[in-house]
Scaffold this motif. Structure first.
Motif, PDB file in Angstrom:
ATOM      1  N   HIS A 168     -36.175  88.780 109.156  1.00  0.00           N
ATOM      2  CA  HIS A 168     -37.310  89.380 108.453  1.00  0.00           C
ATOM      3  C   HIS A 168     -38.423  88.341 108.328  1.00  0.00           C
ATOM      4  O   HIS A 168     -39.323  88.309 109.154  1.00  0.00           O
ATOM      5  CB  HIS A 168     -36.844  89.929 107.088  1.00  0.00           C
ATOM      6  CG  HIS A 168     -37.914  90.629 106.304  1.00  0.00           C
ATOM      7  ND1 HIS A 168     -38.151  90.355 104.985  1.00  0.00           N
ATOM      8  CD2 HIS A 168     -38.797  91.584 106.655  1.00  0.00           C
ATOM      9  CE1 HIS A 168     -39.147  91.119 104.547  1.00  0.00           C
ATOM     10  NE2 HIS A 168     -39.560  91.883 105.553  1.00  0.00           N
ATOM     11  N   TYR A 169     -38.324  87.419 107.343  1.00  0.00           N
ATOM     12  CA  TYR A 169     -39.354  86.369 107.228  1.00  0.00           C
ATOM     13  C   TYR A 169     -38.769  84.970 107.384  1.00  0.00           C
ATOM     14  O   TYR A 169     -39.386  84.005 106.977  1.00  0.00           O
ATOM     15  CB  TYR A 169     -40.062  86.442 105.875  1.00  0.00           C
ATOM     16  CG  TYR A 169     -40.915  87.677 105.610  1.00  0.00           C
ATOM     17  CD1 TYR A 169     -41.288  88.543 106.624  1.00  0.00           C
ATOM     18  CD2 TYR A 169     -41.371  87.946 104.326  1.00  0.00           C
ATOM     19  CE1 TYR A 169     -42.060  89.664 106.367  1.00  0.00           C
ATOM     20  CE2 TYR A 169     -42.151  89.054 104.052  1.00  0.00           C
ATOM     21  CZ  TYR A 169     -42.494  89.918 105.076  1.00  0.00           C
ATOM     22  OH  TYR A 169     -43.262  91.009 104.803  1.00  0.00           O
ATOM     23  N   GLY A 170     -37.540  84.887 107.927  1.00  0.00           N
ATOM     24  CA  GLY A 170     -37.012  83.562 108.261  1.00  0.00           C
ATOM     25  C   GLY A 170     -36.326  82.802 107.143  1.00  0.00           C
ATOM     26  O   GLY A 170     -36.176  81.580 107.228  1.00  0.00           O
ATOM     27  N   ALA A 171     -35.884  83.485 106.084  1.00  0.00           N
ATOM     28  CA  ALA A 171     -35.198  82.777 104.986  1.00  0.00           C
ATOM     29  C   ALA A 171     -33.916  82.126 105.495  1.00  0.00           C
ATOM     30  O   ALA A 171     -33.256  82.668 106.385  1.00  0.00           O
ATOM     31  CB  ALA A 171     -34.855  83.751 103.863  1.00  0.00           C
ATOM     32  N   PRO A 179     -34.539  94.954 105.053  1.00  0.00           N
ATOM     33  CA  PRO A 179     -35.618  95.101 106.018  1.00  0.00           C
ATOM     34  C   PRO A 179     -35.444  94.317 107.310  1.00  0.00           C
ATOM     35  O   PRO A 179     -36.436  94.119 108.019  1.00  0.00           O
ATOM     36  CB  PRO A 179     -36.818  94.557 105.239  1.00  0.00           C
ATOM     37  CG  PRO A 179     -36.244  93.446 104.416  1.00  0.00           C
ATOM     38  CD  PRO A 179     -34.880  93.942 104.017  1.00  0.00           C
ATOM     39  N   TRP A 195     -33.859  86.556 100.013  1.00  0.00           N
ATOM     40  CA  TRP A 195     -35.224  86.928  99.634  1.00  0.00           C
ATOM     41  C   TRP A 195     -35.447  88.426  99.396  1.00  0.00           C
ATOM     42  O   TRP A 195     -35.843  88.827  98.317  1.00  0.00           O
ATOM     43  CB  TRP A 195     -36.222  86.419 100.702  1.00  0.00           C
ATOM     44  CG  TRP A 195     -36.364  84.929 100.701  1.00  0.00           C
ATOM     45  CD1 TRP A 195     -35.781  84.039  99.831  1.00  0.00           C
ATOM     46  CD2 TRP A 195     -37.139  84.143 101.614  1.00  0.00           C
ATOM     47  NE1 TRP A 195     -36.144  82.758 100.156  1.00  0.00           N
ATOM     48  CE2 TRP A 195     -36.980  82.781 101.236  1.00  0.00           C
ATOM     49  CE3 TRP A 195     -37.941  84.441 102.712  1.00  0.00           C
ATOM     50  CZ2 TRP A 195     -37.614  81.741 101.931  1.00  0.00           C
ATOM     51  CZ3 TRP A 195     -38.574  83.412 103.395  1.00  0.00           C
ATOM     52  CH2 TRP A 195     -38.410  82.077 103.012  1.00  0.00           C
ATOM     53  N   HIS A 196     -35.281  89.272 100.420  1.00  0.00           N
ATOM     54  CA  HIS A 196     -35.734  90.672 100.262  1.00  0.00           C
ATOM     55  C   HIS A 196     -34.668  91.704 100.593  1.00  0.00           C
ATOM     56  O   HIS A 196     -34.993  92.839 100.946  1.00  0.00           O
ATOM     57  CB  HIS A 196     -36.960  90.955 101.149  1.00  0.00           C
ATOM     58  CG  HIS A 196     -38.008  89.898 101.106  1.00  0.00           C
ATOM     59  ND1 HIS A 196     -38.239  89.026 102.141  1.00  0.00           N
ATOM     60  CD2 HIS A 196     -38.870  89.554 100.125  1.00  0.00           C
ATOM     61  CE1 HIS A 196     -39.206  88.184 101.809  1.00  0.00           C
ATOM     62  NE2 HIS A 196     -39.603  88.486 100.598  1.00  0.00           N
ATOM     63  N   GLY A 197     -33.397  91.311 100.538  1.00  0.00           N
ATOM     64  CA  GLY A 197     -32.327  92.311 100.653  1.00  0.00           C
ATOM     65  C   GLY A 197     -31.776  92.561 102.037  1.00  0.00           C
ATOM     66  O   GLY A 197     -30.841  93.341 102.180  1.00  0.00           O
ATOM     67  N   ALA A 198     -32.318  91.913 103.084  1.00  0.00           N
ATOM     68  CA  ALA A 198     -31.735  92.130 104.422  1.00  0.00           C
ATOM     69  C   ALA A 198     -30.287  91.664 104.413  1.00  0.00           C
ATOM     70  O   ALA A 198     -29.931  90.724 103.712  1.00  0.00           O
ATOM     71  CB  ALA A 198     -32.510  91.356 105.483  1.00  0.00           C
ATOM     72  N   CYS A 252     -29.417  88.141 102.688  1.00  0.00           N
ATOM     73  CA  CYS A 252     -30.526  87.196 102.655  1.00  0.00           C
ATOM     74  C   CYS A 252     -30.939  86.919 101.198  1.00  0.00           C
ATOM     75  O   CYS A 252     -30.897  87.819 100.367  1.00  0.00           O
ATOM     76  CB  CYS A 252     -31.693  87.792 103.439  1.00  0.00           C
ATOM     77  SG  CYS A 252     -33.162  86.767 103.388  1.00  0.00           S
ATOM     78  N   CYS A 304     -32.952  84.448 108.612  1.00  0.00           N
ATOM     79  CA  CYS A 304     -33.129  85.906 108.555  1.00  0.00           C
ATOM     80  C   CYS A 304     -34.231  86.342 109.519  1.00  0.00           C
ATOM     81  O   CYS A 304     -35.266  85.668 109.631  1.00  0.00           O
ATOM     82  CB  CYS A 304     -33.496  86.294 107.124  1.00  0.00           C
ATOM     83  SG  CYS A 304     -33.820  88.037 106.900  1.00  0.00           S
TER      84      CYS A 304
HETATM   85  S1  FES Z   1     -36.595  86.962 104.725  1.00  0.00           S
HETATM   86 FE1  FES Z   1     -34.679  87.904 104.692  1.00  0.00          FE
HETATM   87  S2  FES Z   1     -35.039  89.808 103.783  1.00  0.00           S
HETATM   88 FE2  FES Z   1     -36.966  88.914 103.917  1.00  0.00          FE
END
Ligand code: FES
Ligand SMILES: Cc1cc2nc3c(=O)[nH]c(=O)nc-3n(C[C@H](O)[C@H](O)[C@H](O)COP(=O)(O)OP(=O)(O)OC[C@H]3O[C@@H](n4cnc5c(N)ncnc54)[C@H](O)[C@@H]3O)c2cc1C
Length: 548
Positions: A47-50, A83, A67-70, A65, A45
């Motif tokens: 965003h933070y690489g999930a 995000p 983690w945070h909905g991306a 994703c 991802c």
């Molecule tokens: S790491 Fe994917 S939404 Fe935050």
């Protein structure tokens, strides 16, 4: 580097609706199958690489994703939901000789290159004309810019932001107390200029708007900008309780980098902190500061448990237990009487009085909510709602405007918008970002109603995930143990599950957000009987008729 073709899996190793992360040269790729079609994208991802393989795939080609909905489009890597700050790469994938092959530039499969550069160039932008002016440089503004250009908007874009930097990851401020804006900026001012053709006016305040002339006034008339379309995205202003001592110098609120700098400077070993308010921002800061060997951290809250209004009593009790184990002392079901100044320096607070008890304080943080930052619109002709929010329609167009005025949108923390049949104002990073994405598409010429499931997250010792909208819920079903910080909570309103929260149960909330979107969320009775959200099929093409 030239593209390489590599056989990554046997054909039978990837079933309809499955996705897998596979090695590709020195990098990684995500491969997924929907029906007969094989797709390949970046594996992580933006965003933070999930790892996206641990998220959720849907039959309508969305990779969510964990983690945070991306969310990204499986077919082309485009951003579907915030995000995500950038799209991901998509690669050619095909079956030959019983094997799944991926053809990709190996450089683009490396984790450091997972984001796809924008398909934009300054050559395509029109530098003259009125264009779009965005008031605010936050989550909504940032995604509006990305979306405007992604959807082919070629006119000038000006972002006016009070903050002296490009849009930052505000959510990290309270989770890591980062004090250097450059470490939080999503895109540098130079990138915004060169790659997105954005004129960023940082450190500049919009002080009024003249709707009839389509003009925003900057810094009390020092300058002004005309617009064709106006996007109002000024976010929130932290509230202060109207109590004696609220304006003392070491009583802080928290919104931006300068607030992080102030608190970072005083929250030193041996100091005493008092937090007024026991919801997310306070408690994220408490989580960070409880690692700094302070002499004491006292938290004052009005409800019986922290987070109770949003997460309910059981989850609140579990999180309270965690914070107490870190040495935090709670004073709940109570209200602050006053903040007492020091005798030797009356500009500084010395203690906070609750229930007749004086809690000693080297500094005080007020985390008691925000008000829409719309003061500057008073007298503009835009009718503000009680509390300062701005009502918008499903395409985020401001509804209460003088006759003959159009082209005005409001997004993010200030917008009162239609969600699940109600008019609501929601202060979430992703809601603001997805508002920005929708409005960008609308302004670019493809009217896009806002139809996203709200998602937010928090860091409270473990990662908390949440999706849905559950104001006024009447029941909570808990699976697991909030006291152990490992649970799923289902929020029920009028016989339906309307929101889900979790800790240490990824990707349940990602699945829940898709089930809410698709109208496939199991009933409260099914959940009580043990139904697992991850067992509901949303990914195989055979589930498509249900989706349609
Ligand atoms: S790491 Fe994917 S939404 Fe935050
Ligand atoms: C510390 C912190 C942590 C958070 N963590 C989370 C989280 O983990 N998850 C989550 O979902 N949400 C989180 N939130 C909430 C989330 O950040 C907000 O909902 C989101 O930022 C709202 O986006 P926005 O674009 O509406 O406003 P903002 O991001 O606040 O941006 C508003 C911008 O407008 C500028 N501005 C205001 N008035 C003017 C003016 N008159 N002229 C020019 N510029 C102006 C501001 O300076 C700012 O740049 C957090 C909020 C804070 C403060």
């Amino acid at each position: 580097m030239a593209a390489k073709s590599i056989a990554v899996l046997d054909e039978h190793e990837l079933k309809d609706g499955q996705m897998k992360q596979v090695d590709f040269d020195k990098g990684k790729v995500l491969v997924a199958r929907l029906g007969d079609k094989i797709h390949a994208t970046s594996a992580f991802c933006t965003h933070y690489g999930a790892p996206l393989a641990k998220g959720v795939l849907t039959a309508d080609a969305r990779i969510v994703c964990p983690w945070h909905g991306a969310c990204f489009n499986l077919c082309n890597g485009d951003i579907e939901d915030a995000p995500a700050p950038s799209p991901i790469h998509s690669f050619k994938a095909y079956i030959a000789d019983g094997k799944i092959h991926v053809s990709a530039n190996p450089d683009f499969t490396l984790k450091e290159n997972l984001a796809r550069p924008p398909k934009l160039s300054t050559a395509g932008f029109d530098a003259v004309g009125k264009g779009t002016v965005i008031i605010g440089g936050g989550s909504g503004a940032f995604q509006a810019v990305e979306s405007l250009r992604e959807h082919g908007y070629k006119y000038p874009i000006t972002v006016v932001s009070k903050e002296p930097h490009a849009p930052i990851d505000r959510t990290k401020l309270s989770k890591a107390l980062i004090t250097d804006a450059s470490k939080l900026e999503w895109k540098t001012p130079a990138d915004l200029k060169i790659k997105y053709g954005v004129n960023l006016r940082a450190g500049v305040t919009v002080t009024s708007v003249e709707l009839q002339d389509r003009r925003v006034i900057l810094d009390n008339g020092k300058d002004n900008i005309v617009y064709d379309k106006l996007v109002i995205a000024p976010g929130g202003t932290p509230r202060k309780l109207p109590i004696p001592g609220a304006d003392l110098e070491n009583v802080y609120t928290f919104r931006g980098v300068s607030d992080a700098q102030k608190i970072d400077g005083v929250a030193l070993e041996g100091k005493k902190a008092v937090f007024i308010g026991s919801s997310f921002i306070s408690m994220e800061l408490v989580t960070v500061l409880s690692k700094r060997k302070l002499a004491s951290i006292d938290v004052i809250g009005m409800e019986e448990y922290p987070f109770e209004v949003v997460l309910g009593k059981q989850v609140g009790a579990g999180l309270k237990k965690f914070h107490e184990s870190q040495g935090v002392k709670f004073h709940m079901q109570t209200q602050v009487e006053k903040i007492v100044p020091r005798e030797d320096n009356p500009s500084l607070a010395e203690s906070v009085v609750v229930n007749g008890e004086a809690l000693p304080a080297d500094f005080v943080v007020m985390g008691v909510g925000v008000a829409p930052a719309t003061e500057f619109l008073k007298g503009s002709g835009i009718e503000l709602e009680k509390g300062g929010g701005i009502e918008v329609d499903e395409c985020l167009r401001v509804t209460k405007l003088p006759a003959n005025v159009e082209g005005v949108f409001a997004i993010g923390d200030v917008a009162i918008y239609p969600q699940a049949g109600e008019l609501v104002r929601i202060e979430h990073w992703n809601v603001a970002g997805n508002h920005g994405r929708a409005v960008g598409k609308t302004i670019a010429g493809q009217p896009q109603p806002f139809v996203k499931t709200p998602v937010f997250w928090s860091a409270q010792g473990q990662q908390l995930r949440y999706c849905g909208y559950a104001a006024g819920h009447d029941d909570v079903i808990i699976k697991g143990d909030p006291g152990e910080m490992k649970f799923v909570a289902y929020y029920v309103k009028q016989g339906k599950v309307v929101a889900v929260a979790s800790m240490q149960n990824d990707p349940v909330v990602s699945a829940a957000s898709e089930l809410l979107r698709l109208g496939l969320m199991p009933s409260p009775n099914e959940i009580k009987a043990g139904k697992d959200l991850l067992a509901v099929d949303v990914s195989s093409v055979s589930s498509l008729p249900k989706i349609a």
